[in-house]
Write a protein that holds these residues in place. Structure first.
Motif, PDB file in Angstrom:
ATOM      1  N   GLY A 323       0.786  -1.224   0.000  1.00  0.00           N
ATOM      2  CA  GLY A 323       0.000   0.000   0.000  1.00  0.00           C
ATOM      3  C   GLY A 323       0.818   1.273   0.000  1.00  0.00           C
ATOM      4  O   GLY A 323       0.245   2.371  -0.029  1.00  0.00           O
ATOM      5  N   GLU A 324       2.127   1.188   0.041  1.00  0.00           N
ATOM      6  CA  GLU A 324       2.992   2.379   0.064  1.00  0.00           C
ATOM      7  C   GLU A 324       3.518   2.694  -1.329  1.00  0.00           C
ATOM      8  O   GLU A 324       3.642   1.806  -2.188  1.00  0.00           O
ATOM      9  CB  GLU A 324       4.175   2.163   1.021  1.00  0.00           C
ATOM     10  CG  GLU A 324       3.786   2.041   2.475  1.00  0.00           C
ATOM     11  CD  GLU A 324       4.988   1.837   3.371  1.00  0.00           C
ATOM     12  OE1 GLU A 324       4.807   1.895   4.599  1.00  0.00           O
ATOM     13  OE2 GLU A 324       6.116   1.615   2.855  1.00  0.00           O
ATOM     14  N   LEU A 325       3.848   3.937  -1.560  1.00  0.00           N
ATOM     15  CA  LEU A 325       4.460   4.366  -2.808  1.00  0.00           C
ATOM     16  C   LEU A 325       5.977   4.278  -2.690  1.00  0.00           C
ATOM     17  O   LEU A 325       6.535   4.319  -1.593  1.00  0.00           O
ATOM     18  CB  LEU A 325       4.057   5.806  -3.129  1.00  0.00           C
ATOM     19  CG  LEU A 325       2.563   6.098  -3.261  1.00  0.00           C
ATOM     20  CD1 LEU A 325       2.350   7.594  -3.506  1.00  0.00           C
ATOM     21  CD2 LEU A 325       1.954   5.272  -4.375  1.00  0.00           C
ATOM     22  N   GLN A 326       6.630   4.186  -3.832  1.00  0.00           N
ATOM     23  CA  GLN A 326       8.098   4.200  -3.820  1.00  0.00           C
ATOM     24  C   GLN A 326       8.619   5.625  -3.709  1.00  0.00           C
ATOM     25  O   GLN A 326       9.709   5.853  -3.192  1.00  0.00           O
ATOM     26  CB  GLN A 326       8.643   3.536  -5.083  1.00  0.00           C
ATOM     27  CG  GLN A 326      10.166   3.369  -5.053  1.00  0.00           C
ATOM     28  CD  GLN A 326      10.664   2.474  -6.157  1.00  0.00           C
ATOM     29  OE1 GLN A 326       9.926   2.128  -7.075  1.00  0.00           O
ATOM     30  NE2 GLN A 326      11.928   2.089  -6.088  1.00  0.00           N
ATOM     31  N   GLU A 327       7.831   6.584  -4.163  1.00  0.00           N
ATOM     32  CA  GLU A 327       8.221   7.990  -4.089  1.00  0.00           C
ATOM     33  C   GLU A 327       7.028   8.814  -3.594  1.00  0.00           C
ATOM     34  O   GLU A 327       5.881   8.531  -3.944  1.00  0.00           O
ATOM     35  CB  GLU A 327       8.656   8.520  -5.457  1.00  0.00           C
ATOM     36  CG  GLU A 327       9.916   7.886  -5.996  1.00  0.00           C
ATOM     37  CD  GLU A 327      10.309   8.489  -7.340  1.00  0.00           C
ATOM     38  OE1 GLU A 327       9.459   9.194  -7.929  1.00  0.00           O
ATOM     39  OE2 GLU A 327      11.433   8.259  -7.792  1.00  0.00           O
ATOM     40  N   PHE A 399      11.866   4.598  15.664  1.00  0.00           N
ATOM     41  CA  PHE A 399      10.807   4.597  14.662  1.00  0.00           C
ATOM     42  C   PHE A 399      11.032   5.699  13.635  1.00  0.00           C
ATOM     43  O   PHE A 399      11.835   6.611  13.834  1.00  0.00           O
ATOM     44  CB  PHE A 399       9.431   4.765  15.320  1.00  0.00           C
ATOM     45  CG  PHE A 399       9.231   6.079  16.034  1.00  0.00           C
ATOM     46  CD1 PHE A 399       8.800   7.211  15.345  1.00  0.00           C
ATOM     47  CD2 PHE A 399       9.464   6.187  17.398  1.00  0.00           C
ATOM     48  CE1 PHE A 399       8.620   8.426  15.990  1.00  0.00           C
ATOM     49  CE2 PHE A 399       9.286   7.398  18.066  1.00  0.00           C
ATOM     50  CZ  PHE A 399       8.860   8.517  17.355  1.00  0.00           C
ATOM     51  N   GLU A 400      10.268   5.581  12.527  1.00  0.00           N
ATOM     52  CA  GLU A 400      10.188   6.624  11.507  1.00  0.00           C
ATOM     53  C   GLU A 400       8.725   6.843  11.147  1.00  0.00           C
ATOM     54  O   GLU A 400       7.948   5.887  11.082  1.00  0.00           O
ATOM     55  CB  GLU A 400      10.923   6.217  10.228  1.00  0.00           C
ATOM     56  CG  GLU A 400      12.422   6.200  10.300  1.00  0.00           C
ATOM     57  CD  GLU A 400      13.028   5.857   8.939  1.00  0.00           C
ATOM     58  OE1 GLU A 400      12.799   6.636   7.975  1.00  0.00           O
ATOM     59  OE2 GLU A 400      13.699   4.827   8.841  1.00  0.00           O
ATOM     60  N   LEU A 401       8.372   8.076  10.891  1.00  0.00           N
ATOM     61  CA  LEU A 401       7.020   8.414  10.452  1.00  0.00           C
ATOM     62  C   LEU A 401       7.097   9.319   9.233  1.00  0.00           C
ATOM     63  O   LEU A 401       7.911  10.252   9.197  1.00  0.00           O
ATOM     64  CB  LEU A 401       6.259   9.157  11.550  1.00  0.00           C
ATOM     65  CG  LEU A 401       5.825   8.375  12.792  1.00  0.00           C
ATOM     66  CD1 LEU A 401       5.185   9.332  13.793  1.00  0.00           C
ATOM     67  CD2 LEU A 401       4.858   7.277  12.415  1.00  0.00           C
ATOM     68  N   LEU A 402       6.266   9.058   8.239  1.00  0.00           N
ATOM     69  CA  LEU A 402       6.113   9.964   7.111  1.00  0.00           C
ATOM     70  C   LEU A 402       4.720  10.564   7.220  1.00  0.00           C
ATOM     71  O   LEU A 402       3.718   9.838   7.287  1.00  0.00           O
ATOM     72  CB  LEU A 402       6.285   9.220   5.794  1.00  0.00           C
ATOM     73  CG  LEU A 402       6.361  10.116   4.547  1.00  0.00           C
ATOM     74  CD1 LEU A 402       7.594  11.013   4.602  1.00  0.00           C
ATOM     75  CD2 LEU A 402       6.381   9.269   3.280  1.00  0.00           C
ATOM     76  N   ILE A 403       4.663  11.885   7.253  1.00  0.00           N
ATOM     77  CA  ILE A 403       3.405  12.608   7.485  1.00  0.00           C
ATOM     78  C   ILE A 403       3.049  13.415   6.257  1.00  0.00           C
ATOM     79  O   ILE A 403       3.893  14.116   5.686  1.00  0.00           O
ATOM     80  CB  ILE A 403       3.549  13.544   8.700  1.00  0.00           C
ATOM     81  CG1 ILE A 403       3.851  12.726   9.965  1.00  0.00           C
ATOM     82  CG2 ILE A 403       2.295  14.384   8.898  1.00  0.00           C
ATOM     83  CD1 ILE A 403       4.198  13.585  11.164  1.00  0.00           C
ATOM     84  N   SER A 404       1.791  13.311   5.832  1.00  0.00           N
ATOM     85  CA  SER A 404       1.289  14.131   4.732  1.00  0.00           C
ATOM     86  C   SER A 404       0.552  15.332   5.317  1.00  0.00           C
ATOM     87  O   SER A 404      -0.234  15.199   6.261  1.00  0.00           O
ATOM     88  CB  SER A 404       0.332  13.310   3.865  1.00  0.00           C
ATOM     89  OG  SER A 404      -0.261  14.136   2.869  1.00  0.00           O
ATOM     90  N   THR A 405       0.831  16.510   4.767  1.00  0.00           N
ATOM     91  CA  THR A 405       0.172  17.726   5.261  1.00  0.00           C
ATOM     92  C   THR A 405      -0.173  18.631   4.090  1.00  0.00           C
ATOM     93  O   THR A 405       0.354  18.467   2.981  1.00  0.00           O
ATOM     94  CB  THR A 405       1.085  18.469   6.262  1.00  0.00           C
ATOM     95  OG1 THR A 405       0.364  19.536   6.870  1.00  0.00           O
ATOM     96  CG2 THR A 405       2.314  19.040   5.570  1.00  0.00           C
ATOM     97  N   ILE A 417      -0.617  10.548   9.184  1.00  0.00           N
ATOM     98  CA  ILE A 417       0.471   9.578   9.038  1.00  0.00           C
ATOM     99  C   ILE A 417       0.144   8.685   7.846  1.00  0.00           C
ATOM    100  O   ILE A 417      -0.922   8.060   7.799  1.00  0.00           O
ATOM    101  CB  ILE A 417       0.638   8.728  10.305  1.00  0.00           C
ATOM    102  CG1 ILE A 417       1.025   9.597  11.501  1.00  0.00           C
ATOM    103  CG2 ILE A 417       1.684   7.641  10.082  1.00  0.00           C
ATOM    104  CD1 ILE A 417       1.080   8.834  12.807  1.00  0.00           C
ATOM    105  N   ILE A 418       1.055   8.621   6.873  1.00  0.00           N
ATOM    106  CA  ILE A 418       0.791   7.801   5.686  1.00  0.00           C
ATOM    107  C   ILE A 418       1.742   6.607   5.569  1.00  0.00           C
ATOM    108  O   ILE A 418       1.478   5.690   4.780  1.00  0.00           O
ATOM    109  CB  ILE A 418       0.865   8.642   4.402  1.00  0.00           C
ATOM    110  CG1 ILE A 418       2.228   9.341   4.292  1.00  0.00           C
ATOM    111  CG2 ILE A 418      -0.252   9.672   4.363  1.00  0.00           C
ATOM    112  CD1 ILE A 418       2.426  10.025   2.955  1.00  0.00           C
ATOM    113  N   ALA A 419       2.831   6.603   6.318  1.00  0.00           N
ATOM    114  CA  ALA A 419       3.762   5.467   6.311  1.00  0.00           C
ATOM    115  C   ALA A 419       4.560   5.486   7.605  1.00  0.00           C
ATOM    116  O   ALA A 419       4.796   6.561   8.175  1.00  0.00           O
ATOM    117  CB  ALA A 419       4.688   5.526   5.098  1.00  0.00           C
TER     118      ALA A 419
END
Length: 425
Positions: A323-327, A399-405, A417-419
């Motif tokens: 479900g994740e994107l590469q970029e 941990f690591e978090l990727l956040i969309s805003t 949080i998207i990943a």
């Protein structure tokens, strides 16, 4: 400060006081490049100011019975030594000169000073004074350590009761690890002047070049954008700029109940030294383009910021999961407020030195970095996240978090949080 004190004292005792100046101290004590500009980088002046204050406080307090007193007169860096007792009105016959690198005294506190004694008619400063001098330094170090311990305990109690910030138990546990009682924590805002330099030259500055200052050598610049000149670019690189987002975030972090001014400090990215970075917990604000110290963790990070021709940068997902994107590239959205979706990242990993942890709050554009800071300082959201990953013993794993805003006028609005990645080691 201990390194600075020992350096100027040793140079003076060795009859080399004429060689003591701001430029040389910056190179020998603080590891600056030989061609660094003291007018731009004031690390020597700021440390000397604090050292004078500490010496005066010590010798007027716990160290009042020391056999030898030390003073570093304002306007220079050459120390003066005063015996205590029957010779208290005599001054050490050591070379003292006005330093050409005169300090700006405006930032100094109006602390009481020792009176200037009259010059001694006969030379009394011999090697017999070296032993008590070093004993005095040792006692000063012990006294400062005891004072620090007492003040630290008092500061923690005071902060917990007066900060006005309410935290959940798991938040206290997390921030207690970031700001430990037995360690040191440095908040490192980004260098906006560096970003302007990289944008104008099209060159990425590595951490080694940043530490050594080599990128500010005119011969290092291969090209300059048409709208700029080499002189302007070099001037920007030497300035001490940081963004309002980094400034606000640093301020909020310094108001957390766990903050203790004896154990924590805010350090401009260019002033951080490798020895301090390896021995401290770090909070790095901004991406590696603004804060090259982030590259310390890059080999271990999954969500990496890389160059992008259209947007400037994008996040590369090194190991995509279902479900994740590469970029992750900024996306213009139609309708609503029409704000582009950008990304922030929160990284919490061990310091590669093996001593302490590093917390990175970065992202695409200022709004991405702001979203990362907003997340960790949002008690409800951050507590829920920490509870979801806490180990059975209550400890928090890396941990690591990727956040969309959404970026609206360079400010973060709502975020999601998207990943994520949680590491067992």
């Amino acid at each position: 400060m201990p390194k600075l004190l020992l350096y100027v004292c040793k140079m003076t005792i060795a009859d080399r006081a004429e060689e003591i100046n701001e430029q040389r101290i910056g190179v020998e004590v603080f590891g600056r490049a030989p061609n660094y500009d003291p007018a731009v980088d004031g690390i020597v002046r700021s440390h000397a100011t604090r050292l004078r204050q500490r010496l005066e406080i010590y010798f007027n307090g716990e160290g009042i019975h020391e056999p030898l007193r030390i003073e570093i007169p304002r306007g220079g860096y050459v120390p003066r030594f005063y015996p205590v007792g029957r010779e208290a009105n005599q001054v050490a016959d050591v070379p003292v000169r006005a330093d050409k690198s005169v300090e700006t005294p405006t930032a100094e506190l109006p602390l009481p000073r020792l009176p200037d004694p009259a010059p001694a008619p006969d030379r009394w400063f011999h090697w017999k004074w070296l032993k008590p001098f070093l004993v005095g330094l040792s006692l000063a170090a012990v006294a400062m350590a005891v004072e620090h311990h007492l003040r630290h305990d008092a500061a923690i109690a005071s902060a917990s009761s007066h900060s006005g910030i309410k935290q959940t138990e798991i938040e206290r546990r997390f921030w207690g690890t970031v700001f430990p009682n037995d360690g040191r924590t440095l908040i490192v805002p980004g260098d906006s002047g560096l970003v302007l330099y990289e944008t104008s030259t099209g060159q990425e500055v590595t951490l080694s070049d940043y530490i050594g200052g080599g990128y500010r050598d005119p011969n290092h610049i291969k090209a300059v954008a048409p709208a700029a000149t080499q002189a302007v670019v070099l001037n920007l690189a030497g300035r001490r700029y940081t963004s309002i987002v980094d400034l606000d975030m640093s301020t909020e972090l310094s108001h957390l109940p766990q903050w203790n001014s004896e154990r924590a400090a805010t350090v401009f990215a260019r002033d951080l030294r490798p020895s301090d970075a390896s021995a401290s917990n770090l909070i790095l604000i901004g991406s590696k383009e603004a804060n090259p110290w982030v590259s310390l963790l890059e080999p271990s990070i999954n969500f990496v910021l890389v160059s992008d021709k259209k947007w400037g940068f994008r996040f590369l997902n090194r190991h995509p999961q279902n479900g994740e994107l590469q970029e992750y590239v900024p996306q213009e959205e139609s309708g609503g407020i029409g704000a582009p979706a950008v990304y922030g990242d929160v990284v919490y990993l061990p310091n590669p030195s093996g001593r302490g942890m590093i917390l990175v709050l970065g992202g695409l554009w200022m709004s991405g970095t702001q979203s990362a800071g907003n997340f960790v300082l949002d008690s409800a959201r951050f507590s829920d996240w920490l509870k979801s990953i806490a180990r059975p013993d209550g400890s928090i794993p890396p941990f690591e978090l990727l956040i969309s805003t959404k970026s609206l006028e360079s400010s973060a609005t709502d975020s999601t949080i998207i990943a994520k990645r949680v590491y067992s080691k």
